[in-house]
Scaffold this motif. Structure first.
Motif, PDB file in Angstrom:
ATOM      1  N   ASP A   8       0.828  -1.210   0.000  1.00 24.92           N
ATOM      2  CA  ASP A   8       0.000   0.000   0.000  1.00 24.92           C
ATOM      3  C   ASP A   8       0.864   1.261   0.000  1.00 24.92           C
ATOM      4  O   ASP A   8       0.558   2.238  -0.702  1.00 24.92           O
ATOM      5  CB  ASP A   8      -0.917   0.009   1.231  1.00 24.92           C
ATOM      6  N   ALA A   9       1.934   1.253   0.804  1.00 26.06           N
ATOM      7  CA  ALA A   9       2.815   2.423   0.870  1.00 26.06           C
ATOM      8  C   ALA A   9       3.481   2.675  -0.479  1.00 26.06           C
ATOM      9  O   ALA A   9       3.603   3.830  -0.924  1.00 26.06           O
ATOM     10  CB  ALA A   9       3.875   2.221   1.955  1.00 26.06           C
ATOM     11  N   VAL A  10       3.911   1.607  -1.128  1.00 20.27           N
ATOM     12  CA  VAL A  10       4.557   1.762  -2.438  1.00 20.27           C
ATOM     13  C   VAL A  10       3.539   2.217  -3.484  1.00 20.27           C
ATOM     14  O   VAL A  10       3.877   3.012  -4.381  1.00 20.27           O
ATOM     15  CB  VAL A  10       5.254   0.448  -2.848  1.00 20.27           C
ATOM     16  N   GLN A  11       2.304   1.747  -3.370  1.00 19.68           N
ATOM     17  CA  GLN A  11       1.255   2.226  -4.276  1.00 19.68           C
ATOM     18  C   GLN A  11       1.007   3.723  -4.079  1.00 19.68           C
ATOM     19  O   GLN A  11       0.826   4.475  -5.045  1.00 19.68           O
ATOM     20  CB  GLN A  11      -0.039   1.446  -4.052  1.00 19.68           C
ATOM     21  N   ASP A  12       1.014   4.162  -2.817  1.00 19.79           N
ATOM     22  CA  ASP A  12       0.875   5.595  -2.542  1.00 19.79           C
ATOM     23  C   ASP A  12       2.049   6.380  -3.142  1.00 19.79           C
ATOM     24  O   ASP A  12       1.876   7.501  -3.641  1.00 19.79           O
ATOM     25  CB  ASP A  12       0.805   5.848  -1.032  1.00 19.79           C
ATOM     26  N   ALA A  13       3.256   5.793  -3.063  1.00 20.40           N
ATOM     27  CA  ALA A  13       4.425   6.447  -3.663  1.00 20.40           C
ATOM     28  C   ALA A  13       4.237   6.568  -5.181  1.00 20.40           C
ATOM     29  O   ALA A  13       4.624   7.584  -5.788  1.00 20.40           O
ATOM     30  CB  ALA A  13       5.691   5.670  -3.337  1.00 20.40           C
ATOM     31  N   TRP A  14       3.652   5.536  -5.781  1.00 19.28           N
ATOM     32  CA  TRP A  14       3.396   5.577  -7.224  1.00 19.28           C
ATOM     33  C   TRP A  14       2.433   6.712  -7.574  1.00 19.28           C
ATOM     34  O   TRP A  14       2.653   7.460  -8.543  1.00 19.28           O
ATOM     35  CB  TRP A  14       2.817   4.237  -7.679  1.00 19.28           C
TER      36      TRP A  14
END
Length: 290
Positions: free
Chosen positions: A30-36
């Motif tokens: 989820d955190a990496v998706q937010d970074a995307w």
């Protein structure tokens, strides 16, 4: 290179960083998706995509850790990281000592900033200037955070001194003794200061405190056997869990994982059981009986 290509090139590293920060596969994704999502709004003026994405992911993880502080403090019983599961047939993606349960539990005792500094510098090999820029701190402040974090983590970062094969034999010996109710054999495979931690999160039955020492562990298992409180799993699969030999088990009340930490004396130093269903949603349902 397109925006998507630049992001995908960094995704594996970002996931590894976020998992170590958060102790959860789902939250890391989820955190990496937010970074995307932030990356798609950054425009074309980013000079160093890798550094930008590490910076964004680190800050997002710090925000998540701070927001989760109250929830973690109210967690029922011992907390364990969401298990990182790999098939035994593939080469390990991670260095075992950097994703071990003992290491991740040591990181839990750090503040969010200490954790980020330690991981970025000591695990991901960024220099202090880069870490300072990522976290918006001065370099002297980052060095101080790193020193403090390193002192906390040093004694808890295991160095594996046994082969995977020997570690797997230890795990198999424990499971065989447990299945047979052979308490003498169980005691023989455990280190004197072994630890057993079960994480039910208040959702499933689990010990409400870590069990410390061989006698404490054997006493609990003996009590469970006497009361008939544990049933043999309907199916199981041997896997690698956070670098340790482990098992995914399907029981009548749902799945669970067991990770076995080998010690330096040829015995088991730790047993970590995750029973909380909220941490096991990524297991899937295609577990064969083996």
């Amino acid at each position: 290179m397109t925006d998507i290509d630049a992001f995908e090139a960094q995704r594996p590293r970002l996931i590894r960083l976020a998992y170590r920060m958060l102790g959860s596969v789902a939250e890391a994704e989820d955190a990496v998706q937010d970074a995307w999502l932030r990356w798609t709004r950054a425009g074309e003026d980013v000079a160093d995509p890798a550094a930008w994405l590490v910076r964004a992911t680190s800050r997002l993880c710090i925000d998540r850790l701070r927001a989760a502080k109250t929830r973690r403090e109210a967690y029922r019983g011992p907390w364990l990281p969401e298990p990182l599961i790999e098939d035994l047939s593939v080469d390990p993606v991670e260095r075992a000592e950097d994703v071990s349960v003992a290491f991740l539990l040591a990181l839990e005792r750090l503040s969010p900033l200490e954790r980020a500094v330690f991981l970025l510098h000591d695990v991901f090999d960024e220099d202090y200037a880069e870490v300072a820029e990522t976290l918006g701190k001065t370099e002297p402040a980052v060095r101080q955070l790193a020193t403090r974090a390193r002192a906390h983590v040093k004694e808890n970062r295991p160095r594996f001194t046994v082969s995977q094969a020997d570690a797997a034999k230890l795990a198999a010996a424990f499971m065989a003794a447990a299945a047979q109710g052979d308490m003498a054999a169980l005691s023989a495979v455990l280190a004197e200061d072994a630890v057993m931690v079960t994480d039910g999160g208040g959702k499933r039955k689990a010990a409400l405190r870590p069990l410390i020492g061989r006698e404490d562990i054997v006493r609990l298992l003996e009590g469970l056997a006497w009361r008939g409180g544990e049933t043999f799993p309907l199916s199981f699969r041997s896997v690698r869990i956070n670098g340790y030999p482990g098992l995914v088990l399907i029981r009548e009340d749902g799945p669970m994982t067991v990770a076995f930490q080998p010690g330096e004396d040829g015995k088991l130093a730790g047993i970590y059981m995750v029973r909380n269903p909220e941490k096991l949603g990524h297991l899937g349902s295609d577990l064969p009986v083996v």
